[in-house]
Design an enzyme around this catalytic site. Sequence first.
Site, short mmCIF file in Angstrom:
data_model
loop_
_atom_site.label_atom_id
_atom_site.label_comp_id
_atom_site.label_asym_id
_atom_site.label_seq_id
_atom_site.Cartn_x
_atom_site.Cartn_y
_atom_site.Cartn_z
N ARG A 83 0.82 -1.22 0.00
CA ARG A 83 0.00 0.00 0.00
C ARG A 83 0.86 1.27 0.00
NH1 ARG A 83 -3.54 -3.49 -0.48
NH2 ARG A 83 -5.69 -3.20 0.21
N SER A 121 -10.71 -0.26 3.42
CA SER A 121 -9.90 -0.45 4.63
C SER A 121 -9.48 0.92 5.16
CB SER A 121 -8.63 -1.23 4.31
OG SER A 121 -8.94 -2.48 3.78
N GLU A 151 -4.83 3.98 6.42
CA GLU A 151 -4.46 3.83 5.01
C GLU A 151 -5.07 5.00 4.23
OE1 GLU A 151 -5.92 1.80 1.24
OE2 GLU A 151 -5.94 0.26 2.80
N1 EPU Z 1 -10.42 -10.59 10.15
C1 EPU Z 1 -11.09 -10.66 11.35
N2 EPU Z 1 -12.08 -9.75 11.57
C2 EPU Z 1 -12.44 -8.81 10.68
C3 EPU Z 1 -11.76 -8.75 9.45
C4 EPU Z 1 -10.73 -9.64 9.20
O1 EPU Z 1 -10.80 -11.48 12.20
O2 EPU Z 1 -13.36 -8.05 10.96
C5 EPU Z 1 -9.39 -11.58 9.85
C6 EPU Z 1 -9.90 -12.59 8.83
O3 EPU Z 1 -10.54 -13.66 9.43
C7 EPU Z 1 -8.65 -13.06 8.16
C8 EPU Z 1 -7.77 -11.82 8.20
O4 EPU Z 1 -8.28 -10.97 9.21
O5 EPU Z 1 -8.01 -14.05 8.91
C9 EPU Z 1 -7.68 -11.09 6.88
O6 EPU Z 1 -8.96 -10.60 6.51
P1 EPU Z 1 -9.34 -10.26 4.98
O7 EPU Z 1 -9.06 -11.43 4.14
O8 EPU Z 1 -10.71 -9.70 4.96
O9 EPU Z 1 -8.27 -9.19 4.52
P2 EPU Z 1 -7.69 -7.89 5.24
O10 EPU Z 1 -6.25 -8.10 5.51
O11 EPU Z 1 -8.55 -7.49 6.38
C10 EPU Z 1 -6.89 -6.82 2.99
C11 EPU Z 1 -6.99 -5.51 2.28
C12 EPU Z 1 -8.35 -5.37 1.60
C13 EPU Z 1 -8.50 -6.51 0.62
C14 EPU Z 1 -8.40 -7.84 1.40
C15 EPU Z 1 -8.47 -9.05 0.52
C16 EPU Z 1 -5.54 -4.00 3.51
C17 EPU Z 1 -5.45 -2.81 4.38
N3 EPU Z 1 -6.78 -4.41 3.20
O12 EPU Z 1 -7.84 -6.81 4.05
O13 EPU Z 1 -8.33 -4.16 0.86
O14 EPU Z 1 -9.74 -6.45 -0.06
O15 EPU Z 1 -7.11 -7.87 2.09
O16 EPU Z 1 -7.29 -9.24 -0.17
O17 EPU Z 1 -4.51 -4.56 3.12
C18 EPU Z 1 -8.98 -1.87 0.82
O18 EPU Z 1 -7.79 -1.60 0.75
O19 EPU Z 1 -9.86 -0.96 0.82
C19 EPU Z 1 -9.39 -3.26 0.96
C20 EPU Z 1 -10.64 -3.59 1.17
#
Ligand code: EPU
Length: 363
Positions: A189, A263, A359
């Site tokens: 990012r 995010s 972010e």
């Molecule tokens: N998780 C939780 N609770 C939550 C959300 C997530 O426990 O409320 C846990 C999930 O269970 C999982 C882990 O966190 O084990 C990762 O969650 P997720 O796959 O939803 O991905 P993220 O790391 O929370 C990132 C990006 C998203 C992108 C997703 C999918 C960043 C800041 N965010 O989210 O990007 O869609 O991966 O690849 O890196 C964005 O930038 O606007 C965005 C939505």
Amino acid sequence: MTNQGISHYPTIFATFIQKTDAHYRMQVQENVSLKPYNSFGIEADAKYFAEVTSVADLQKLLKDSRYLDATKLILGGGSNVLMTGHFDGIVIKMNIKGIEEIRKDEAHTWLRIGAGENWHQFVLNTIDRGLSGVENLSLIPGTVGAAPMQNIGAYGVELCEVFEKLEAVEISSGKVEHFDHDTCHFGYRESIFKKELKGRHIITHVTLRLNNQPSFNTSYGAIKQVLEERNITELSTRAISDAVIHIRQSKLPDPRVIGNAGSFFKNPVISIEEFNRLQAAFPEVPHYPQSDGTIKVPAGWLIEQAGWKGKRVGHTGVHDRQALVLVNHGGAQGHEVVELAKSIQASVKEKFGIGIRPEVNII
Ligand code: EPU
């Protein structure tokens, strides 16, 4: 910030800048509500507002003596900003359009895209052309020009993997500069445009290198799961795109319905020592080892464990299906969201000893 006395519509005081050049006819409006231009749906207004549809118009606007000293805010889709009040400068809404095939060889096709193209529409366009490389990035809000700024990424793919080069106008000189992959200094990012060169350039065109033959990335568990549920045995870019759209729609709020900027925080990347301490106390913590030996921990998990998921505070809140997303339940002001973000940061720090950073660009 209150908006009393300021119409929701641009107070029609349009300045037509007409110089000897007959092609230069740009409308600069005054006291414009930015509510339609930020996906958080926050009410804020800008002193000046201009929509730019060509590099030449942008260069002329940057040279215009009336706006030389004005602070400049470049808006693409407005999907990664949080406005916190009156913006006492000029908002430049990037609206340069066009998708042009500039080169093709056996393996790849290079597309040069105007910064103002909608990102998701562009992704669909690549699928229609039979190209692959960005299908995992379906439905990410925002414009093509904003994509390299923060090296957008989702579901196992980052923009930098297909990035070839970009063109940007340097604000102080008005000159067009070219940046290739290495000079963009992409990270998680991150890019040079958020760091060393912050606020110095306006991206006008992006060139991406897409694959003629699909090379599918289904490493992300949720994609595999959706494909299985749909009994899809023969992969296609469209099937992956549809799966990603399905996942995003089920987890992330639609900004047209509930204001948000995706995010709100970045996932913290911590040292192995810090991680070992964290895991000793919270053995179930999800984590992603990085190639440089550091560990990425999902901020959504930390925020949920700290008790914030689905919480509502005044007009703002934490989304009930993805704790990384802060939302505007209607009528929220920017500073309320900032306060909520600070409270979340403090409680994550207190519970886990980890700092999380926004972010989203707070203006
Ligand atoms: N998780 C939780 N609770 C939550 C959300 C997530 O426990 O409320 C846990 C999930 O269970 C999982 C882990 O966190 O084990 C990762 O969650 P997720 O796959 O939803 O991905 P993220 O790391 O929370 C990132 C990006 C998203 C992108 C997703 C999918 C960043 C800041 N965010 O989210 O990007 O869609 O991966 O690849 O890196 C964005 O930038 O606007 C965005 C939505």
